[in-house]
Motif scaffolding. Structure first.
Motif, short mmCIF file in Angstrom:
data_model
loop_
_atom_site.label_atom_id
_atom_site.label_comp_id
_atom_site.label_asym_id
_atom_site.label_seq_id
_atom_site.Cartn_x
_atom_site.Cartn_y
_atom_site.Cartn_z
N PHE A 119 75.23 117.97 -22.61
CA PHE A 119 76.63 117.75 -22.96
C PHE A 119 76.90 117.76 -24.46
CE2 PHE A 119 76.11 115.87 -18.75
CZ PHE A 119 77.19 116.44 -18.07
N VAL A 202 77.85 123.19 -17.00
CA VAL A 202 78.50 122.39 -18.04
C VAL A 202 79.31 123.28 -18.98
CG1 VAL A 202 78.07 120.93 -20.06
CG2 VAL A 202 76.81 120.53 -17.93
N ARG A 206 83.40 123.13 -19.71
CA ARG A 206 83.93 123.01 -21.06
C ARG A 206 84.97 124.08 -21.36
NH1 ARG A 206 78.36 122.12 -24.56
NH2 ARG A 206 78.26 119.85 -24.40
#
Length: 208
Positions: A119, A202, A206
């Protein structure tokens, strides 16, 4: 981000130093007999580098190395708990583990490292060096155990041999141990794909 990385680094440093307060001087290899400690050491190195990155002390992201450490954490978590739930005696001796060490070494430390890797930093953009590193680890660690740790230690004692750090390994003949090492390496290759998939998921979140 800097605060988070500071906390992660301090926790990794605390546990690394805490484990080395209880070294058995008679045991060859000290804590480095255990893959868990290899992984904790790698976590500490990564945490230090990520903190330096946040503080502007470096621009090196070490992405391939961090990707490898993601896989190492997956290996430790999955293999440890798999063996533990089959029989705690597979991986523990004496009175068993201390809970506040147990859950950091085999769960919490991995989760904290993964949060940063997936992250904050971003990993697994280049798979080839990660695969190479996984294969090297799959050779180096078993050689370390079989050529040095095993012949130079006499505990723990199993039904077949003695000196290997994880008790269940001492209940296996050499052929069985080689099969186990090969299985773990194959699983680690799968974990590379798992890590790549998580990283891409991820990235997709985003970009929404």
């Amino acid at each position: 981000m800097t605060l988070y990385r500071t906390i992660v680094f301090l926790l990794a440093a605390f546990y690394w130093l805490e484990l080395f307060r209880h070294i058995d001087p008679a045991a060859f290899g000290w804590q480095f007999r255990f893959l868990t400690i290899w992984t904790l050491t790698a976590n500490l190195i990564v945490a230090g580098q990520m903190l330096r990155l946040s503080l502007g002390r470096t621009t090196a992201r070490w992405e391939s190395f961090v990707s490898l450490v993601v896989v190492m954490n997956m290996a430790v978590l999955v293999q440890y708990w798999r063996l533990y739930f089959l029989d705690p005696a597979n991986v523990t001796t004496g009175d068993g583990p201390v809970w506040w060490k147990e859950y950091y070494l085999h769960l919490g430390g991995a989760v904290l490292m993964w949060i940063d890797a997936f992250f904050l930093l971003g990993v697994f953009s280049r798979l080839r060096p990660v695969f190479v590193a996984v294969l090297v680890l799959g050779v180096v660690y078993p050689l370390w155990l079989e050529l040095f740790v095993h012949p130079l230690n006499d505990a723990p004692v199993g039904t077949v041999t003695a000196g290997l750090p994880y008790p269940f390994l001492n209940d296996l003949e050499l052929g069985g141990r080689l099969m186990f090492y090969a299985f773990v390496t194959a699983a680690n290759i799968v974990f590379v794909f798992v890590g790549w998939g998580v990283a891409r998921a991820v990235d997709a979140i985003r970009q929404r």
